[in-house]
Design a protein around this motif. Structure first.
Motif, PDB file in Angstrom:
ATOM      1  N   ASP A 125       0.836  -1.207   0.000  1.00  0.00           N
ATOM      2  CA  ASP A 125       0.000   0.000   0.000  1.00  0.00           C
ATOM      3  C   ASP A 125       0.871   1.258   0.000  1.00  0.00           C
ATOM      4  N   THR A 126       1.109   1.815  -1.175  1.00  0.00           N
ATOM      5  CA  THR A 126       1.945   3.016  -1.302  1.00  0.00           C
ATOM      6  C   THR A 126       1.123   4.295  -1.380  1.00  0.00           C
ATOM      7  N   SER A 127      -0.165   4.205  -1.106  1.00  0.00           N
ATOM      8  CA  SER A 127      -1.025   5.384  -1.194  1.00  0.00           C
ATOM      9  C   SER A 127      -0.677   6.397  -0.100  1.00  0.00           C
ATOM     10  N   ALA A 128      -1.089   7.640  -0.327  1.00  0.00           N
ATOM     11  CA  ALA A 128      -0.904   8.726   0.633  1.00  0.00           C
ATOM     12  C   ALA A 128       0.567   8.955   0.987  1.00  0.00           C
ATOM     13  N   SER A 129       1.441   8.738   0.012  1.00  0.00           N
ATOM     14  CA  SER A 129       2.861   8.996   0.267  1.00  0.00           C
ATOM     15  C   SER A 129       3.135  10.493   0.261  1.00  0.00           C
ATOM     16  N   GLU A 130       4.155  10.911   1.019  1.00  0.00           N
ATOM     17  CA  GLU A 130       4.499  12.328   1.145  1.00  0.00           C
ATOM     18  C   GLU A 130       5.767  12.700   0.381  1.00  0.00           C
ATOM     19  N   LEU A 131       6.478  11.692  -0.100  1.00  0.00           N
ATOM     20  CA  LEU A 131       7.707  11.913  -0.860  1.00  0.00           C
ATOM     21  C   LEU A 131       7.924  10.707  -1.762  1.00  0.00           C
ATOM     22  N   THR A 132       8.344  10.953  -3.007  1.00  0.00           N
ATOM     23  CA  THR A 132       8.586   9.865  -3.949  1.00  0.00           C
ATOM     24  C   THR A 132      10.021   9.942  -4.464  1.00  0.00           C
ATOM     25  N   VAL A 133      10.701   8.797  -4.424  1.00  0.00           N
ATOM     26  CA  VAL A 133      12.086   8.715  -4.892  1.00  0.00           C
ATOM     27  C   VAL A 133      12.177   7.626  -5.954  1.00  0.00           C
ATOM     28  N   LEU A 134      12.726   7.983  -7.105  1.00  0.00           N
ATOM     29  CA  LEU A 134      12.986   7.004  -8.159  1.00  0.00           C
ATOM     30  C   LEU A 134      14.372   6.422  -7.943  1.00  0.00           C
ATOM     31  N   VAL A 135      14.440   5.103  -7.758  1.00  0.00           N
ATOM     32  CA  VAL A 135      15.698   4.398  -7.518  1.00  0.00           C
ATOM     33  C   VAL A 135      16.028   3.571  -8.757  1.00  0.00           C
ATOM     34  N   THR A 136      17.165   3.862  -9.378  1.00  0.00           N
ATOM     35  CA  THR A 136      17.574   3.155 -10.592  1.00  0.00           C
ATOM     36  C   THR A 136      18.905   2.460 -10.348  1.00  0.00           C
ATOM     37  N   GLY A 137      18.931   1.157 -10.549  1.00  0.00           N
ATOM     38  CA  GLY A 137      20.164   0.404 -10.383  1.00  0.00           C
ATOM     39  C   GLY A 137      20.900   0.260 -11.700  1.00  0.00           C
ATOM     40  N   SER A 138      22.207   0.324 -11.640  1.00  0.00           N
ATOM     41  CA  SER A 138      23.037   0.075 -12.823  1.00  0.00           C
ATOM     42  C   SER A 138      24.358  -0.517 -12.344  1.00  0.00           C
ATOM     43  N   GLN A 139      25.090  -1.119 -13.239  1.00  0.00           N
ATOM     44  CA  GLN A 139      26.354  -1.758 -12.845  1.00  0.00           C
ATOM     45  C   GLN A 139      27.440  -0.705 -12.626  1.00  0.00           C
ATOM     46  N   LEU A 147      11.354  13.007  -6.977  1.00  0.00           N
ATOM     47  CA  LEU A 147      10.347  13.509  -7.894  1.00  0.00           C
ATOM     48  C   LEU A 147       9.652  14.759  -7.367  1.00  0.00           C
ATOM     49  N   ASP A 148       9.833  15.067  -6.087  1.00  0.00           N
ATOM     50  CA  ASP A 148       9.218  16.263  -5.498  1.00  0.00           C
ATOM     51  C   ASP A 148      10.199  17.431  -5.410  1.00  0.00           C
ATOM     52  N   TYR A 149      11.456  17.190  -5.765  1.00  0.00           N
ATOM     53  CA  TYR A 149      12.485  18.228  -5.714  1.00  0.00           C
ATOM     54  C   TYR A 149      13.377  18.096  -6.947  1.00  0.00           C
ATOM     55  N   PRO A 150      14.009  19.181  -7.374  1.00  0.00           N
ATOM     56  CA  PRO A 150      14.945  19.088  -8.511  1.00  0.00           C
ATOM     57  C   PRO A 150      16.302  18.561  -8.068  1.00  0.00           C
ATOM     58  N   ILE A 151      16.293  17.347  -7.491  1.00  0.00           N
ATOM     59  CA  ILE A 151      17.510  16.761  -6.928  1.00  0.00           C
ATOM     60  C   ILE A 151      17.659  15.341  -7.461  1.00  0.00           C
ATOM     61  N   GLU A 152      18.831  15.019  -7.963  1.00  0.00           N
ATOM     62  CA  GLU A 152      19.160  13.653  -8.369  1.00  0.00           C
ATOM     63  C   GLU A 152      20.675  13.478  -8.334  1.00  0.00           C
ATOM     64  N   PHE A 153      21.099  12.281  -8.015  1.00  0.00           N
ATOM     65  CA  PHE A 153      22.538  12.014  -7.944  1.00  0.00           C
ATOM     66  C   PHE A 153      22.786  10.513  -7.962  1.00  0.00           C
ATOM     67  N   TYR A 154      24.031  10.150  -8.241  1.00  0.00           N
ATOM     68  CA  TYR A 154      24.474   8.754  -8.185  1.00  0.00           C
ATOM     69  C   TYR A 154      25.120   8.494  -6.828  1.00  0.00           C
ATOM     70  N   SER A 155      24.926   7.283  -6.342  1.00  0.00           N
ATOM     71  CA  SER A 155      25.522   6.856  -5.080  1.00  0.00           C
ATOM     72  C   SER A 155      26.454   5.681  -5.367  1.00  0.00           C
ATOM     73  N   VAL A 156      27.739   5.890  -5.083  1.00  0.00           N
ATOM     74  CA  VAL A 156      28.774   4.926  -5.471  1.00  0.00           C
ATOM     75  C   VAL A 156      29.568   4.500  -4.238  1.00  0.00           C
ATOM     76  N   LEU A 157      30.044   3.269  -4.261  1.00  0.00           N
ATOM     77  CA  LEU A 157      30.891   2.751  -3.186  1.00  0.00           C
ATOM     78  C   LEU A 157      32.045   3.702  -2.900  1.00  0.00           C
ATOM     79  N   ALA A 158      32.255   4.020  -1.603  1.00  0.00           N
ATOM     80  CA  ALA A 158      33.322   4.945  -1.223  1.00  0.00           C
ATOM     81  C   ALA A 158      34.533   4.227  -0.633  1.00  0.00           C
ATOM     82  N   THR A 159      34.457   2.920  -0.441  1.00  0.00           N
ATOM     83  CA  THR A 159      35.591   2.184   0.106  1.00  0.00           C
ATOM     84  C   THR A 159      36.767   2.243  -0.873  1.00  0.00           C
TER      85      THR A 159
END
Length: 388
Positions: A125-139, A147-159
């Motif tokens: 049940d994802t109804s009545a959500s207050e924030l939506t985030v698109l998560v995209t996996g890639s190699q 989707l509610d803010y003009p913010i997007e970035f990649y998250s990469v291993l820091a080790t």
């Protein structure tokens, strides 16, 4: 009055003892269950608590059933053994008993299905959500887009690669730290939309009771409302290729006020990055090489290797290659826009103009390539503007 045989009385006594033991175990487990080393994670959301409670409820039921069944079985083995002179009874099946031992398990399964179904419905049940985030996996990285803010970035291993190669002492967050964690507000219902660019990945955060596949061409969804601020870790839980084990998830949960302040800061940083890209001045060769090596080790070495030699038959090498020693424009194009049908991704939106200029310069001058070429941030900005 109907008299019971001693054996029958002993069987009932054993059954009563088994049920009493099960009840005592069920009463004593909850206090220690959440701290058990090998138990499930209790988590930081209401949904994860429901999953944990469901798990423990089913566990108690299974323990009680096992105690009853094995107690009766071992009692029967001991008291009806051949050495006591017991003669096996000769009888045919009883319809009443067969109905009884079929009906009881069915009723138990129905009783287990009710809370399980309730929890599964809540998870979807994802109804009545207050924030939506698109998560995209890639190699082998995650891309987060709010989707509610003009913010997007990649998250990469820091080790650092030196730790992975056992050339340096490992940190406490070894293979868990990322350069940019996903930031979420505490106490708000967050909907996650999950997909992938290349192969199937799986976004797994145990503390949120979330494990959802990211499939190319499809959008899966799930949600979480996190009750406690802090840093939560997860990982890709679907075998997605060579560096599957180096694709962690890190989620930084902040208070609502801190989250709003973070979003304001991120929007400002994005505008500043655009301004710097438009006005970036030339960089010296030493600066380009130093930054380029750092970017290469974090973004490129997984495929092309730190030595630049790649993996024969899998990932091409850059040392002495036609790309790294040939036309600079062709080299720049493939780094910015990738190559269709291969694992070479488009880094034009993943890295800033300085990082892109530096890593291309590094690849053209490292490992003995020594072309002497310098790619400047202005060259990158112009190429992105042209789209070629």
């Amino acid at each position: 009055m109907r008299h019971q045989s001693p054996g029958s009385r002993q069987a009932k006594t054993s059954l009563h003892h088994a049920l009493a033991t099960a009840a005592l175990l069920a009463a004593s487990f909850p206090s220690a269950a959440q701290d058990a080393r090998f138990n499930m994670t209790r988590g930081a959301t209401e949904l994860s608590q429901q999953v944990f409670d469901l798990h423990m409820t089913i566990f108690y039921i299974c323990v009680a059933i096992a105690l009853v069944v094995f107690s009766l079985m071992f009692w029967s083995i001991v008291h009806h053994r051949k050495s006591r002179g017991v003669v096996p009874a000769q009888f045919h099946g009883s319809l009443k008993i067969e109905i009884l031992w079929t009906a009881i398990p069915v009723l138990i399964l129905v009783a287990m299905a009710v809370p399980a179904t309730r929890t599964l419905i809540a998870m979807e049940d994802t109804s009545a959500s207050e924030l939506t985030v698109l998560v995209t996996g890639s190699q082998w990285k995650w891309h987060y887009k709010y989707l509610d803010y003009p913010i997007e970035f990649y998250s990469v291993l820091a080790t650092p690669r030196a730790q992975i190669a056992n050339e340096a002492e490992k940190d406490a967050d070894y293979l868990m730290a990322v350069d940019k964690p996903l930031v979420l507000p505490m106490g708000k219902k967050v909907r996650f939309l999950l997909t992938a660019d290349d192969v199937i990945h799986s976004w797994w955060v145990p503390d949120f009771a979330i494990k959802k596949d990211a499939v190319p061409g499809f959008i899966n969804e799930t949600w979480a409302r996190i009750d406690k601020p802090g840093l939560y870790y997860g990982k890709c839980a679907e075998l997605c290729g060579r560096d599957h084990g180096f694709m962690p998830v890190a989620v930084d949960v902040k208070t609502p006020a801190e989250f709003e302040a973070w979003t304001v800061a991120q929007v400002a940083l994005a505008e500043q990055a655009k301004l710097e890209a438009a006005t970036a001045g030339p960089m010296a060769m030493d600066a380009l090489m130093a930054l380029g090596q750092k970017v290469y080790e974090s973004a490129c070495a997984a495929c092309h290797q730190a030595s630049g030699e790649g993996l024969p038959g899998v990932f091409p090498g850059l040392k002495g290659s036609a790309i790294a020693t040939g036309d600079p424009a062709a080299h720049l194009h493939i780094v910015l826009f990738g190559k269709a049908g291969t694992a070479m991704q488009a880094f034009g939106k993943q890295l800033g103009v300085k990082e892109l200029a530096a890593v291309i310069t590094y690849e053209r001058n490292a490992w003995g390539n020594a072309k002497g070429d310098m790619v400047q941030p202005a060259d990158i900005a112009a190429a992105i503007e042209r789209g070629e």
